[in-house]
Design an enzyme around this catalytic site. Structure first.
Site, PDB file in Angstrom:
ATOM      1  N   CYS A   1       0.834  -1.204   0.000  1.00 13.00           N
ATOM      2  CA  CYS A   1       0.000   0.000   0.000  1.00 13.00           C
ATOM      3  C   CYS A   1       0.869   1.255   0.000  1.00 13.00           C
ATOM      4  CB  CYS A   1      -0.973  -0.053   1.181  1.00 13.00           C
ATOM      5  SG  CYS A   1      -2.306   1.152   1.063  1.00 13.00           S
TER       6      CYS A   1
ATOM      7  N   HIS B   1      -3.424  -5.742   1.173  1.00 11.59           N
ATOM      8  CA  HIS B   1      -2.708  -5.896   2.443  1.00 11.59           C
ATOM      9  C   HIS B   1      -2.595  -7.354   2.875  1.00 11.59           C
ATOM     10  CE1 HIS B   1      -2.415  -1.633   3.812  1.00 11.59           C
ATOM     11  NE2 HIS B   1      -3.319  -1.501   2.856  1.00 11.59           N
TER      12      HIS B   1
ATOM     13  N   GLU C   1      -0.725  -8.534   5.063  1.00  9.41           N
ATOM     14  CA  GLU C   1      -0.543  -8.621   6.527  1.00  9.41           C
ATOM     15  C   GLU C   1      -1.870  -8.616   7.266  1.00  9.41           C
ATOM     16  OE1 GLU C   1      -0.583  -5.973   4.888  1.00  9.41           O
ATOM     17  OE2 GLU C   1      -0.803  -4.149   6.067  1.00  9.41           O
TER      18      GLU C   1
END
Lengths: 222, 755
Positions: free
Chosen positions: A85, A194, A196
């Protein structure tokens, strides 16, 4: 295996990236924007957020941070780097990846669970995926519309450097549904979604994102 | 001409008692002004007048609500208080949730600024509540935003809603706080007065609790964060035009917006800086600068401490030239905090601020006197007893009268409304309801909010409650829901407030958490309208009595009056937030249908209750009769049953009744259901809004045991049918509703309205 996670003023997903690193079985090492020191890490994650408030342009100020000089230097030596991002935006601003990220086509911040196809597995961060795998990872950003000159896009497509592509509705108007790309050598990867935030089904839509972090373990140890 | 030439000092004020001061323009009544003169024994200086006027405003002093709010204290028992570490009067209430963790949460309004300037009004609303949580010593963990707008199709709603939503998202997303829930409600009464409430929850170790007080003579007062500017000064500008001339002042002075402008990046850095300061033990007391800015922070810190305070106002870093002391004291510039620090820690404090590039300035110190003394380039411009500013403002016993139309309203029973009977008509009604603005999918709004950041979000909208993990090692977490139905509250404020409490309580229980504490944001019309004060008094009593019945305390809240257009008040809207604790978030109950083959059960009884219902609103534009009956004991039994587990998924029943719950559960799970409606009247079964009801999915093998537990707990239980893998909601003898058709109806409305 030690993986650095950089914190700039305004970085938001650093704790999440560090958690993903730990879940993958590596040690997360905090790196500070103001220190020109990578602390001997084996790979670096440039996490998401709004570094410097996205003022001027997303990633435009962070690229000048002392730590980024070290990242650029280390990339020449083959250090694996993942930009997520805002981290992807910073890598583009730093010239480590081609192109730029523009305001989403709908002009709104968009947060949704996004289907992606893994287009390239010969990178430091995607070696653990099956080619063509479909994964679900959250996308959440204001400036996620990938763009580049046509010649650059042709080059990326021609060299197979499009790593992730949006499936279903394109969330931001990205050229060619591009969600993530890599450097020519596959060591540097940047993506808007994302991974994560997709490391277990308790806090994310899937555990698909964890594989980026386990992949890099294999790539460094190999 | 320098700024100091015209400053109105204490000496000057004492020598010039005859000066005509613009107290009325500042919102003070004549007797309030007289009282200030009595307290001081002279006329106030401009700076003192600015302080008193803003601190004695309704917003800061609670002068109309105080006499009623004390009822919360009177109804809170020792047992209810036992887990409270801080309550009403602090920046936010704090609850001990076990394992050494304390949780703080609060909801506040930012209604009026959001009407004037939707983006900045909403953004700074988020910023303010987050600083309140931070000022308790906690790391802010998540936000929620209960929002109310005029009719969905009204042109001005198209101006206000997109701006508010973008402001909430723009600020919260940049701050790195997940937005885990809230409300979006449309009603014409909010047309000229939208409600923008903002909730924040944070957590800390119990021993890290920080309270706002300035103790210890010689301790330093440090202002840190953003510079102080002319934004958000509001009415105090009348003082500037009286005392200044020339380019910087006078009537030609450049007007700046009275709505504050937010900078979430500065706030994010401020949060991390504060947490590092707390962690290093460098803070004795701390207060955020919100409404009333430095006036509030200095007087509240000094008032709550055991001494006085001296402040050198000329040391405050400014972002505008030629600001007067009154303006500096009143400025509501965002992203500022005020800390009390031991002298030996000042250097370490400054080091941390430097690391985060946060401007920090020592502006004064704690004194052994009992006065708040503020100087400006060596001259005293404020010399007041701080308690008279912060805590001993005026208190009003406003007239309270039941509105004349209340009896007629109650008598206007919705039983006269024409109801659909045929299967075709009922099927059409289900789709019409699902697509109506108050029941349609909120994804257009919530997709603009980051719900993932920090990696602790276990449940977020459209789940019944938001849930975040607090302790990664044990899985301990909290759930929050905030709810209110202003239509119910209009029909009966006492019952309406209890229904709001009941729904928030149920939503928390349905997520698998144990409700433990309550906060509120009481949005009402003008306190000078006796009918509004009647609504307010009844709602406060309803909420307080309800909390006593449920055995959970109100730990804090906020009152917002003057929400009206002309003489027409908004629907009385006491938004109630309930906090729950879950020992391990892995045991949360997902919102939806569960697995194919699971048994679907309806818990609770359904009566013919349509007063204030969404059906009456959507189909007949009707508001009248009695709201659904409140049964808090039934809510409690229901929560107890759900806490015992055995449920694979669940969904609360509220506006729109069972029909809407089934539609949402199917769409959220992407599964179908085959059900038979309970009772003799399918219309009542589908759309009644009786309270204390929940849809649960139970594994087939566990159904007998679960229904036995229902009987034991005294919870009525009706078998509806089963969860199907195939994609339709099939209602026996009535309708087959393919998921695609439902999805088109439910998801299309807000994007069509707002793009």
């Amino acid at each position: 295996m030690r993986i650095g996670v950089i914190t700039f003023p305004g970085t938001l997903d650093d704790a999440d990236a560090a958690r993903a690193v730990r879940y993958a079985g590596a040690e997360a090492v905090a790196l500070w924007h103001g220190d020109a020191d990578l602390r001997g890490v084996d790979a670096v994650v440039v996490p998401g957020g709004f570094s410097y408030g996205d003022y001027l342009r997303a990633g435009a100020i962070a690229r000048f941070a002392p730590v980024m000089g070290e990242v650029v230097r280390a990339v020449r030596g083959g250090l694996p780097v993942l930009g997520i991002c805002n981290g992807f935006q910073i890598l583009c601003e730093a010239g480590l990846l081609p192109g730029a990220l523009l305001r989403n086509a709908g002009l709104h911040f968009v947060c949704r669970d996004q289907r992606l196809r893994v287009e390239r597995t010969s990178t430091a961060w995607t070696g653990g995926f099956e080619a063509g795998a479909e994964i679900v990872v959250p996308v959440k950003n204001m400036d996620g519309r990938y763009t580049a000159e046509q010649s650059t896009v042709d080059e990326l497509e021609g060299e197979g450097r499009v790593v992730f592509r949006y499936l279903g509705a394109n969330p931001n108007g990205s050229l060619g549904d591009i969600a993530g790309i890599s450097s020519a050598d596959g060591r540097v990867v940047g993506l808007m979604p994302h991974p994560e935030h997709a490391i277990d089904e308790l806090t994310g839509p899937s555990a698909d994102g964890l594989r980026l972090f386990t992949s890099v373990l294999g790539s460094v140890l190999a | 001409m320098t700024a100091t030439t015209h400053v109105d000092t204490v000496g000057h004020a004492a020598a010039t008692p005859e000066v005509d001061q613009p107290y009325r323009e500042l919102g003070l009544k004549h007797d309030e002004y007289t009282r200030i003169r009595e307290i001081l024994g002279r006329r106030p200086t401009d700076a003192e007048l600015a302080m008193y006027s803003v601190m004695w405003s309704e917003h800061c002093s609670y002068k109309s609500s105080k006499v009623h709010l004390s009822y919360f204290g009177e109804t809170t028992t020792e047992a209810m208080r036992s887990s409270m570490l801080a309550g009403i009067g602090e920046n936010a209430g704090v609850v001990d949730i076990g394992d050494g963790w304390a949780v703080t949460f609060k909801v506040e309004s930012h209604n009026h600024p959001s009407y004037v300037e939707p983006y900045q009004g909403a953004a700074t609303g988020v910023g303010g509540i987050v600083r309140d949580i931070l000022a308790m010593g906690a790391r802010p963990l998540a936000v929620m935003d209960p929002l109310r707008f005029g009719a969905a199709e009204a042109p001005d709603t198209r101006r206000v809603l997109p701006g508010v939503v973008a402001g909430v998202g723009g600020y919260g997303n940049c701050l790195g706080l997940p937005n885990i829930g809230g409300e979006v409600v449309f009603d014409p009464s909010y047309q000229g007065n939208p409600l923008v409430n903002a909730l924040c929850v944070g957590a800390m170790r119990v021993e890290d609790l920080h309270l706002a007080h300035a103790s210890g003579t010689g301790n330093k007062v440090i202002l840190f964060g953003a510079r102080t500017g002319l934004d958000g000064i509001g009415g105090v500008s009348v003082l500037a035009s009286d005392t200044f001339a020339g380019d910087e002042g006078g009537t030609g002075r450049k007007k700046l917006p009275s709505v504050q402008v937010g900078d979430p990046f500065t706030e994010k850095v401020l949060i991390e800086c504060c947490l590092e300061l707390f962690g290093a033990g460098l803070v004795v007391g701390i207060q955020d600068l919100g409404g009333a800015g430095l006036s509030c922070a200095t007087s509240e810190l000094a008032s709550a401490g055991d001494g006085g305070m001296r402040v050198e106002l000329d040391r405050v870093p400014l972002r505008a030239k030629g600001m007067t002391p009154a303006e500096i004291l009143s400025s509501e510039s965002q992203e500022r905090m005020c800390a009390v620090v031991r002298p030996e820690d000042v250097e370490a404090f400054m080091d941390v601020c430097r690391r985060w590039d946060v401007i920090a300035t020592e502006i004064g110190e704690v004194t052994d006197g009992d006065r708040l003394v503020i100087t400006w380039h060596g001259e005293t411009v404020v010399d007041v007893p701080p308690r008279t500013v912060a805590h001993e403002g005026p208190v009003y016993q406003r007239p309270v009268t039941r509105p004349a139309d209340q009896t007629d309203l109650e008598a206007d029973d919705p039983v006269v409304l024409e109801r659909p009977h045929t299967p075709e008509a009922l099927r059409a009604e289900i789709l019409r309801m699902a697509a109506s603005p108050n029941l349609a999918s909120r994804a257009w709004v919530t997709e603009q909010y980051d719900r993932y950041v920090r990696g602790g979000t276990v449940l977020a909208q459209p789940a019944d409650a938001g849930m975040v993990r607090i302790d990664e090692s044990t899985g301990r977490g909290v759930a929050i829901s905030c709810d209110c139905n202003g239509r119910y509250t209009r029909l009966d404020p006492y019952a309406g407030a209890q229904l709001a409490l009941a729904e928030a309580y149920r939503n928390v229980a349905v997520s698998g958490a144990r409700p433990v504490a309550v906060t509120n944001c009481l949005n009402f019309g003008s306190p000078e309208d006796p009918g509004v004060m009647w609504q307010f008094e009844r709602a406060v009593h309803g909420l307080a009595d309800g909390c006593a019945t449920l055995g959970i305390p109100v730990t804090g809240g906020n009152v917002s009056f003057y929400n009206q257009t002309g003489h027409t008040p908004i629907l009385p809207t006491p938004v109630v937030g309930v906090l729950g604790v879950i020992d391990d978030v892995r045991r949360r109950i997902p919102t939806g249908l569960g697995a194919p083959g699971d048994t679907l059960l309806l818990l609770g009884d359904t009566a013919d209750e349509f007063g204030g219902s969404e059906w009456a609103h959507v189909v007949h534009g009707h508001l009248g009769g009695r709201p659904p009956a409140v049964d808090l004991d039934a809510e409690r039994r229901l929560a107890g049953l759900l806490a015992g587990g055995g449920v694979s998924a669940a969904h609360d029943l509220s506006e729109g009744g069972l029909a809407q719950t089934l539609v949402e559960a199917c769409l959220l799970s992407g599964r179908g259901a085959r059900v038979t409606l309970p009772g003799a009247d399918p219309f009542v079964a589908l759309f009644s809004e009786s309270s204390a009801r929940v849809l649960v999915a139970v594994p087939e093998s566990g159904t007998a045991a679960f229904t036995a537990r229902c009987a034991e707990a005294g919870v009525p239980c009706h078998r509806l049918g089963t969860v199907e893998a195939a994609g339709a909601l099939a209602i026996e003898g009535l309708a087959d509703l393919p998921l695609d058709e439902l999805r088109t109806a439910w998801e299309g409305t807000l994007p069509a309205l707002f793009g």
